[in-house]
Design a protein around this motif. Structure first.
Motif, short mmCIF file in Angstrom:
data_model
loop_
_atom_site.label_atom_id
_atom_site.label_comp_id
_atom_site.label_asym_id
_atom_site.label_seq_id
_atom_site.Cartn_x
_atom_site.Cartn_y
_atom_site.Cartn_z
N ARG A 94 14.55 101.03 -64.52
CA ARG A 94 13.79 102.20 -64.12
C ARG A 94 13.93 103.36 -65.11
O ARG A 94 13.09 104.26 -65.13
CB ARG A 94 14.24 102.67 -62.73
N LEU A 104 12.45 102.40 -55.01
CA LEU A 104 11.17 102.30 -55.70
C LEU A 104 10.34 101.13 -55.18
O LEU A 104 10.88 100.07 -54.85
CB LEU A 104 11.38 102.11 -57.21
N GLU A 139 5.45 101.43 -58.18
CA GLU A 139 6.11 102.45 -59.00
C GLU A 139 6.82 101.82 -60.19
O GLU A 139 6.78 102.36 -61.32
CB GLU A 139 7.10 103.24 -58.14
N GLN A 147 4.33 100.84 -62.87
CA GLN A 147 3.83 101.99 -63.61
C GLN A 147 4.85 102.48 -64.64
O GLN A 147 4.49 102.92 -65.74
CB GLN A 147 3.47 103.14 -62.67
#
Length: 730
Positions: A321, A398, A402, A405
């Motif tokens: 992330r 998340l 998400e 993206q």
């Protein structure tokens, strides 16, 4: 010992009762029959067993008279998908004469099978059932068990593939004990202090009792004869997809047509991930699973619980992330706990390896292919991307959307400098990560000749990913960045048209002939003809990387990575497309060492035009990415040429289609490739194969030359289940 006083028939009955009891107990709780598969790849004999409780792969290695005894010795190995776990025990002849000891599995006289299941669930002792396999192993002479490793396949690989790395903390935890009837057992509790792996041997059919030799290195002594082994562990198991579940409804006919491959695909397929290969890569590898999906998608099951969503979900779950990197390989089970302890962390939490630069780009491509291009994917999109991640603790707040993206942002940001006005410079291409010597599928030490800027990533994967991001944006993905529907397309145009020139190599005809002759003199593995009469013009190809060893601006190795552009892109620059197709066709049609073609398939690398002895040294038949054949590269090249030839039957026809002689050349290359594929069907499901040259090329396992073995079954090597020869018009 008591067992030695029993007559042979009584000992045999005891063994059969043990096996039959385990078999019956297992079948009482499984609603379907067990799946078994035996695959022979001398000196390796492979046995697969799966039922509703667990899956196991057993490998028995017994050297041949021609084997390199410095790297191949008698060995029993058991690999389990759950936790990427396993056992290995190495043997040597008691008489000290290397090469005289032979081992094999004996079939049960009761079931006629080599393996039977182990299943024991005592909830007072463990939260998970104790599962595994048992069988009877035969020694042709007295033997000594020298090294036994229990726990993780990664630990086993570290021992077998390099300088015999062995971890004292792993080995010191092994308890070796005498057991009834002259047997001996190994037992090791994992670093989690919960899971235990067990291995036992017991004499049968009147064989000698086992002797435990205690000292600095504890060994076991076996007599000539047969011994029952039991290998098991009590770790939570994965939920396997059956052949019927991993294949789409319209593709289930493959189960009868290709029972070996469909069974192998099932062995590597689970509800939350597909595994890369067995035995060495029996866990999640992002690149492998996504390339496999790209080629296998027409036959894989769709929807919730299907194989396609298992692949995409597994990739999204493991995204970093922080920067959007896609996980290359997961570290799970005992090895994950071990790595955590190295950092003074007491945790069983999995870890991910993010060193690769190619893996990110496959994600938007597979997302587009399923969630934009299929009806099932369109209907599943909302529910799927609203899922919350659960595999990595850092991602649990998340959603899949998400996470997707975050990776798309990384791709857009890293591709922007090269796509900007005047930005088409080498420094703006995608480089390997700092401090890493690998970063794409040729991920061995010399796989891209020490290069820092890989050919496949820059010329194919980046533009294909950008095209996919644009298509996803047009379909409503990435609502925070609606501008991507145009920006990503504009970036893709630049990357597609402007990157090839950095990798282009042109060798004058006379120089090319001289280079091939020099290469043969420098090569110790190839003693065949130079085939220089095939060089009738200048030689053009695209180097495998930039900034290589010995200050090479281009790593001058002809390679099969052209397949990525052919398979993933619809190039509209007609001059460039025709030129690119022409040189690919040449390399397929021309024999090694002028081209890539051999009777065994296409070599993934041809270093003959390097002009430096380092090429002959680092790209050999003993190198993982050297002058060897990889099945999936054959599949993607076939699929790529099929894609380009198929464009000739579409509405927007490329120029090369209207040049009959050129079209026929490309078609000839396609058909020649398929002839090579058909002639090597026996090898296609394996990972990689090598050769010896003796008045022609002869197949030889890579493991005959190097401790890095080839997996007998590799996920992306099963793609010929979906990739077939097409009949194009002449």
């Amino acid at each position: 010992m008591f067992s030695t006083l029993l007559p042979a028939w009584a000992s045999l009955i005891i063994t059969l009762l043990l096996c039959t009891t385990a078999f019956a107990a297992n079948n009482a709780t499984c609603s379907s029959n067990a799946t078994r598969l035996r695959l022979s790849d001398p000196p390796y004999e492979n046995y697969f067993y799966s039922d509703c409780h667990s899956s196991s792969h057993v490998v028995v290695t017994s050297p041949l008279s021609s084997s390199n005894l410095s790297i191949i010795g008698p060995r029993l190995l058991v690999a389990w998908p759950a936790g990427n776990s396993g056992i290995v025990s190495f043997f040597k002849p008691d008489n000290g004469e290397n090469g005289t000891l032979g081992i094999r599995l004996e079939n049960s006289t009761a079931t006629k099978e080599a393996l039977e299941p182990v299943y024991d669930f005592n909830q007072t002792q463990s939260k998970s059932p104790r599962v595994g396999v048992s069988g009877v192993i035969s020694f042709n002479s007295s033997a000594i068990s020298t090294v036994t490793i229990l726990g993780s396949i990664r630990t086993i690989r570290d021992f077998t593939e390099g300088p015999s790395i062995i971890y004292p903390s792993v080995q010191k935890a092994i308890k070796i004990s005498e057991i009834a009837d002259g047997g001996a057992s190994f037992e090791r509790t994992w670093f989690d202090n919960v899971t235990t792996t067990y291995l036992s041997f017991a004499p049968v059919n009147g064989s000698d009792a086992i002797t435990i030799n205690r000292g600095d290195n504890v060994t076991l002594s076996f007599g000539a004869g047969t011994y029952q082994f039991n290998a098991s562990f009590d770790y939570p198991q994965l939920e396997q997809l059956s052949p019927q579940e991993v294949l789409s409804n319209v593709s289930t006919g493959l189960i009868e047509q290709n029972p070996d491959q469909s069974t192998s695909l099932s062995f590597l397929s689970y509800t939350d991930k597909l595994l890369a290969g067995t035995w060495r890569f029996l866990t999640y590898f992002g690149r492998d699973s996504m390339i496999s999906l790209l080629l296998l998608q027409p036959i894989l099951s769709e929807g919730e619980g299907g194989a396609i969503e298992a692949v995409i979900g597994a990739v999204l779950e493991r995204i970093n992330r922080t920067d959007g990197s896609v996980c290359h390989e997961e570290n799970i089970g005992d090895y994950a706990t071990f790595l955590n302890l190295q950092n003074n962390i007491t945790s069983t939490a999995p870890q991910c390896d993010y060193k690769m630069v190619d893996t990110d780009y496959f994600l938007p491509i597979i997302m587009r292919n399923y969630f934009v291009e299929t009806e099932t994917g369109l209907n599943r999109s909302s529910a799927f991307f609203n899922k919350t991640a659960s595999f990595l603790a850092n991602n649990t707040d998340l959603t899949y959307g998400e996470l997707a993206q975050i990776t798309a942002v990384k791709i857009m940001n890293t591709s922007a400098p090269f796509a900007s006005e005047g930005g088409q410079r080498k420094e703006n291409l995608i480089h390997l990560k700092e401090g890493q010597v690998v970063g794409q599928w040729r991920d061995s030490e010399f796989g891209i000749g020490g290069g820092r800027i890989p050919y496949d990533v820059n010329t194919a994967l980046v533009p294909a990913a950008l095209r996919s991001i644009a298509a996803l944006s047009r379909s409503g993905f990435f609502p925070d960045h609606p501008e991507w529907n145009k920006t990503a397309e504009e970036y893709a145009d630049v990357w597609e048209d402007e990157t090839l020139r950095f990798f282009e190599v042109n060798v004058p005809q006379s120089t090319a002939k001289s280079l091939v002759e020099s290469y043969i003199n420098e090569s110790s593995s190839y003693s065949g003809p130079p085939n220089t009469e095939e060089i009738i013009d200048d030689v053009t190809f695209y180097g495998i990387a930039l900034d290589g060893n010995n200050n090479q601006s281009i790593v001058r190795v002809i390679n099969t990575d052209d397949c990525f552009r052919h398979f993933l892109l619809n190039t509209t620059n007609q001059t460039q497309l025709s030129s690119f197709l022409n040189q690919t066709a040449d390399h397929i049609l021309k024999p090694f060492p002028v081209g890539l073609s051999t009777s065994l398939g296409l070599f993934v690398a041809n270093p003959a035009f390097g002009g430096d002895p380092i090429y002959a040294k680092n790209f050999t038949n003993a190198d993982y990415h050297g002058t060897v054949v990889w099945s999936w590269q054959l599949a993607m090249m076939a699929a790529g040429l099929s894609h380009q030839l198929g464009r000739c039957e579409a509405t927007d026809v490329p120029d090369f289609c209207n040049d009959r002689s050129f079209y026929m050349k490309v078609l000839s290359a396609y058909n020649h490739l398929w002839s090579l594929i058909d002639n090597n069907s026996a090898q296609l499901s394996g990972e990689v194969w090598s050769w010896i040259y003796n008045d022609g090329f002869q197949v030889e396992p890579l493991g005959a030359f190097t401790p890095t073995e080839s997996d007998i079954r590799q996920l992306w090597s099963l793609t010929f289940l979906a990739v077939h020869r097409e009949n194009f018009k002449i």
